[in-house]
Scaffold this motif. Structure first.
Motif, PDB file in Angstrom:
ATOM      1  N   ARG A  48       0.970  -1.579   0.259  1.00 32.80           N
ATOM      2  CA  ARG A  48       0.385  -0.129   0.038  1.00 32.80           C
ATOM      3  C   ARG A  48       0.916   1.289   0.351  1.00 32.80           C
ATOM      4  O   ARG A  48       0.463   2.279  -0.578  1.00 32.80           O
ATOM      5  N   CYS A  49       2.376   0.973   0.605  1.00 32.61           N
ATOM      6  CA  CYS A  49       2.866   2.652   1.203  1.00 32.61           C
ATOM      7  C   CYS A  49       3.448   2.939  -0.461  1.00 32.61           C
ATOM      8  O   CYS A  49       3.963   3.788  -0.878  1.00 32.61           O
ATOM      9  N   ILE A  50       3.630   1.450  -1.663  1.00 31.14           N
ATOM     10  CA  ILE A  50       4.149   1.712  -2.793  1.00 31.14           C
ATOM     11  C   ILE A  50       3.567   2.240  -3.717  1.00 31.14           C
ATOM     12  O   ILE A  50       4.064   3.068  -4.690  1.00 31.14           O
ATOM     13  N   PHE A  51       2.326   0.994  -3.502  1.00 32.82           N
ATOM     14  CA  PHE A  51       0.712   1.352  -4.716  1.00 32.82           C
ATOM     15  C   PHE A  51       0.192   2.124  -4.148  1.00 32.82           C
ATOM     16  O   PHE A  51      -0.873   1.603  -3.387  1.00 32.82           O
ATOM     17  N   PRO A  52      -0.365   3.094  -4.408  1.00 31.75           N
ATOM     18  CA  PRO A  52      -1.899   4.173  -3.872  1.00 31.75           C
ATOM     19  C   PRO A  52      -2.955   3.339  -4.682  1.00 31.75           C
ATOM     20  O   PRO A  52      -3.603   3.939  -3.802  1.00 31.75           O
ATOM     21  N   SER A  53      -2.739   2.495  -5.606  1.00 37.18           N
ATOM     22  CA  SER A  53      -3.873   2.008  -5.844  1.00 37.18           C
ATOM     23  C   SER A  53      -4.620   0.795  -5.594  1.00 37.18           C
ATOM     24  O   SER A  53      -5.460  -0.066  -5.387  1.00 37.18           O
ATOM     25  N   TRP A  54      -3.224   0.429  -4.499  1.00 38.73           N
ATOM     26  CA  TRP A  54      -3.509  -0.400  -3.504  1.00 38.73           C
ATOM     27  C   TRP A  54      -5.458  -0.910  -2.804  1.00 38.73           C
ATOM     28  O   TRP A  54      -5.754  -2.441  -2.891  1.00 38.73           O
ATOM     29  N   VAL A  55      -5.573   0.097  -2.182  1.00 41.17           N
ATOM     30  CA  VAL A  55      -6.228  -0.087  -1.254  1.00 41.17           C
ATOM     31  C   VAL A  55      -8.093  -0.443  -2.467  1.00 41.17           C
ATOM     32  O   VAL A  55      -8.888  -0.621  -1.672  1.00 41.17           O
ATOM     33  N   THR A  56      -7.790   0.089  -3.686  1.00 38.08           N
ATOM     34  CA  THR A  56      -9.087   0.293  -3.657  1.00 38.08           C
ATOM     35  C   THR A  56      -8.256  -0.614  -5.140  1.00 38.08           C
ATOM     36  O   THR A  56      -9.256  -0.455  -6.538  1.00 38.08           O
ATOM     37  N   LEU A  57      -7.861  -1.772  -5.058  1.00 37.57           N
ATOM     38  CA  LEU A  57      -7.592  -2.828  -5.591  1.00 37.57           C
ATOM     39  C   LEU A  57      -8.833  -3.812  -5.651  1.00 37.57           C
ATOM     40  O   LEU A  57      -9.608  -4.336  -4.381  1.00 37.57           O
ATOM     41  N   THR A 113      -9.507 -10.823   1.842  1.00 40.30           N
ATOM     42  CA  THR A 113      -9.573  -9.358   1.053  1.00 40.30           C
ATOM     43  C   THR A 113      -8.310  -9.971  -0.492  1.00 40.30           C
ATOM     44  O   THR A 113      -7.514 -10.589   0.458  1.00 40.30           O
ATOM     45  N   ILE A 114      -8.358  -9.927  -0.848  1.00 39.97           N
ATOM     46  CA  ILE A 114      -7.562 -10.049  -2.386  1.00 39.97           C
ATOM     47  C   ILE A 114      -6.066  -9.389  -2.180  1.00 39.97           C
ATOM     48  O   ILE A 114      -5.247  -9.678  -2.111  1.00 39.97           O
ATOM     49  N   GLN A 115      -6.333  -8.090  -1.406  1.00 39.27           N
ATOM     50  CA  GLN A 115      -4.916  -7.044  -0.771  1.00 39.27           C
ATOM     51  C   GLN A 115      -4.020  -8.312   0.232  1.00 39.27           C
ATOM     52  O   GLN A 115      -2.852  -8.548   0.407  1.00 39.27           O
ATOM     53  N   ALA A 116      -4.981  -8.838   1.252  1.00 40.34           N
ATOM     54  CA  ALA A 116      -4.787  -9.875   2.429  1.00 40.34           C
ATOM     55  C   ALA A 116      -3.758 -10.862   1.700  1.00 40.34           C
ATOM     56  O   ALA A 116      -3.103 -11.326   1.867  1.00 40.34           O
ATOM     57  N   PHE A 117      -4.806 -11.757   0.397  1.00 43.62           N
ATOM     58  CA  PHE A 117      -4.688 -12.623   0.146  1.00 43.62           C
ATOM     59  C   PHE A 117      -2.923 -12.582  -0.205  1.00 43.62           C
ATOM     60  O   PHE A 117      -2.308 -13.681  -0.488  1.00 43.62           O
ATOM     61  N   ILE A 118      -2.618 -11.629  -1.484  1.00 48.45           N
ATOM     62  CA  ILE A 118      -1.628 -11.755  -2.707  1.00 48.45           C
ATOM     63  C   ILE A 118      -0.861 -11.282  -1.366  1.00 48.45           C
ATOM     64  O   ILE A 118       0.287 -12.513  -1.413  1.00 48.45           O
ATOM     65  N   GLY A 119      -0.177 -10.589   0.034  1.00 46.55           N
ATOM     66  CA  GLY A 119       0.174 -10.635   0.975  1.00 46.55           C
ATOM     67  C   GLY A 119       0.346 -12.080   1.885  1.00 46.55           C
ATOM     68  O   GLY A 119       1.581 -11.954   1.548  1.00 46.55           O
TER      69      GLY A 119
END
Length: 563
Positions: free
Chosen positions: A160-169, A180-186
């Motif tokens: 999220r720090c690198i990509f501003p659009s991370w939270v809106t993925l 969420t997809i963000q947590a799964f990728i992590g």
């Protein structure tokens, strides 16, 4: 394993293993396994693998103190009305007691250079050992999965720090799945980040904790400095939203907090023999462990309290978990400076959580399954197996919805403390530090640790007595009320489990003498020297050590080509 697999380069052996089912079976078999009780990682650790120094243990415990649970350890206590000083004193003395128990439980391993599964044979019996190692391995695999998920959470913050659009993925995962997809990728990235470390043997992994012991205090200090410079006051009273509690209520709160801190360390209290066996000298594990744990956890707890108090003054909300705190910083200030700071802090916590999981979950699980399947599994293979199984557990389901199950795994220290108490009493008071290594690998009924059909009944009676008193309160933690007195016994769970287990086992051994009890021998007078261990070592782990570049004769042990 045939001589082909010992004398051929590893890449050729790997390719040859997939030529046929028989070739695969031969490749998987360990030549060091001569029975169901021994292989290279169950035999006493030879001198080349006794690599952990005083600094190694100090760095390990210093680094392990910097984790998510320690950061938030003072939250509930201060919320009850305690002062910052009171909270930190409880943290310090609870960890000091933990350190004393850890040193005591690591003594036998550091003198005989054997791990938890083999030591369990002495106290619980040649077959009784399987009960306690299965009990430990189950929780190890579950917590390995949960910690991998937490590591992924921090990695997600880094992205999220690198990509501003991370939270809106776009989140294509249904909400019913609990992730969420963000947590799964992590989580996927955390799996691959963990992968290289499972190929490192416990005797060499201490460098990971040395790095962690430097990185984490700096990251914690950075968060505290940032938080305190963004508010005019820092006061732990900011958490106290209700009138001060009565003295009895606060006293039981102290006990509950003490129990909570001990509970955080419960897995480490049992795990320590798997680390202490690699002690370079008998006392290396003593000083390295005795001072690092109480000091480091107190500092980490103080940092967590100060940072959270400062952030609450600034944002109006107390974020006790570091990942919630770091997410909140980005929610309120997505500047380049905030993103850089949060990135490095999140990366440090991800690394710290990974290191904690390696130490508390992967290493114990690997040691346990090595004892369960010694013909096919050693420490490295056990760690790989742990990673694969943990990946498939879907821990976000446990974290998100299984409140009762989380209460169970958080309270299982009432089962761990009797085991620790039995092993410590058995070594110091019953056997006075004198054990027989050959009998630890002896299946015959004449063996000293065969007891009754392979089970030490005294130990299992003491085990049941240890968790019996806090058990009703443990049941109450699932939501079924059983009364205030029962709840208070549960708050005393660690001390009741420890004392009842120790006392019952000691009395049982006085009434019913254990085989081979040597009261007339001075303390640790029968500990074998390196030369006495040589035959057992050569039969169990010569092939494994030769692969690592070591040779051994009856005079010396050294790397090939050294003089």
């Amino acid at each position: 394993m045939s001589t082909y697999y010992v004398n051929t380069p590893r890449i050729q052996r790997f390719l040859h293993a997939f030529k046929s089912p028989m070739a695969f079976k031969q490749a998987m078999e360990l030549s060091s396994s001569k029975s169901i009780l021994i292989n290279e990682d169950l035999a006493p650790s030879p001198p080349p693998r006794r690599t952990w120094t005083t600094w190694s243990y100090f760095a390990y415990w210093w680094s392990e103190s910097w984790c998510v649970s320690t950061w938030a350890v003072g939250s509930s206590f201060i919320a009850l009305g305690a002062t910052l000083r009171d909270a930190l004193l409880v943290v310090f003395f609870a960890n000091l007691l933990s350190a004393v128990i850890i040193v005591a439980n690591g003594r036998a391993a550091s003198r005989y250079h054997i791990g938890y599964p083999v030591l369990a044979r002495v106290s619980f019996g040649i077959y009784g050992q399987y009960f306690v190692i299965i009990l430990r391995s189950i929780f190890g695999i579950i917590w390995a999965a949960i910690n991998m998920y937490f590591t992924g959470r921090f990695i997600s913050i880094c992205l999220r720090c690198i990509f501003p659009s991370w939270v809106t993925l776009h989140n294509s995962i249904p909400a019913t799945q609990g992730i969420t997809i963000q947590a799964f990728i992590g989580y996927i990235i955390a799996f691959f980040a963990t992968l290289p470390f499972v190929f490192v043997h416990t005797s060499k992994i201490m460098h990971l904790f040395t790095i962690k012991s430097i990185i984490m205090p700096l990251a914690g200090l950075g968060i505290v400095i940032w938080a305190t410079t963004n508010t005019s006051t820092v006061d732990s009273g900011t958490f106290q939203e209700t009138p001060p509690p009565s003295a009895p209520f606060l006293a039981w709160g102290i006990i509950a907090q003490f129990d909570s801190v001990i509970g955080i360390n419960s897995a480490l209290l049992v795990t320590v023999p798997d680390l202490a066996r690699y002690s370079k000298t008998p006392n290396a594990q003593v000083w390295g462990q005795l001072f690092a744990l109480p000091v480091a956890q107190t500092i980490c707890g103080a940092f967590g309290i100060l940072a959270t108090a400062a952030v609450k003054n600034t944002y109006g909300t107390a974020y006790w978990n570091p990942y919630d705190l770091l997410e909140a910083i980005l929610d309120h200030s997505y500047t380049s400076k905030a993103r850089a700071g949060v990135f490095f802090a999140s990366a440090a916590f991800a690394f710290a959580t990974l290191g904690t999981s390696i130490a508390c979950n992967f290493i114990p699980f690997a040691a346990d399954v090595t004892s369960l399947l010694p013909k096919y599994i050693n420490i490295i293979r056990g760690q790989i197996l742990c990673l694969i199984v943990a990946f498939g557990i879907v821990p976000w389901k446990i974290v998100a919805s299984a409140d009762g199950f989380l209460a169970f795994i958080n309270g299982y220290s009432i089962f761990q403390f009797p085991i620790t108490a039995i092993m410590v009493v058995d070594y110091f008071l019953i056997r006075r530090g004198n054990m027989s290594i050959p009998d630890m690998y002896n299946l015959a009924s004449s063996g000293r640790y065969y007891y009754y059909h392979g089970w030490n009944i005294r130990a299992f009676v003491a085990f049941v007595a240890g968790f019996a008193l806090p058990m009703p309160g443990f049941i109450q933690s699932f939501g079924k009320s059983t009364g205030n007195a029962i709840n208070r016994m549960y708050l005393l769970g660690w001390i009741l489990s420890l004392l009842m287990g120790a006392l019952t086992y000691y009395l049982g051994c006085l009434i019913w003498k254990v085989p081979g009890e040597e009261k007339h021998c001075p303390f640790e007078s029968q500990v074998p020297g390196d030369g006495d261990e040589i035959d057992l070592f050569e039969s169990a782990s010569m092939a494994a050590l030769e692969e690592e570049g070591f040779t051994m004769d009856h005079e010396t042990t050294q790397p090939k080509g050294s003089e």
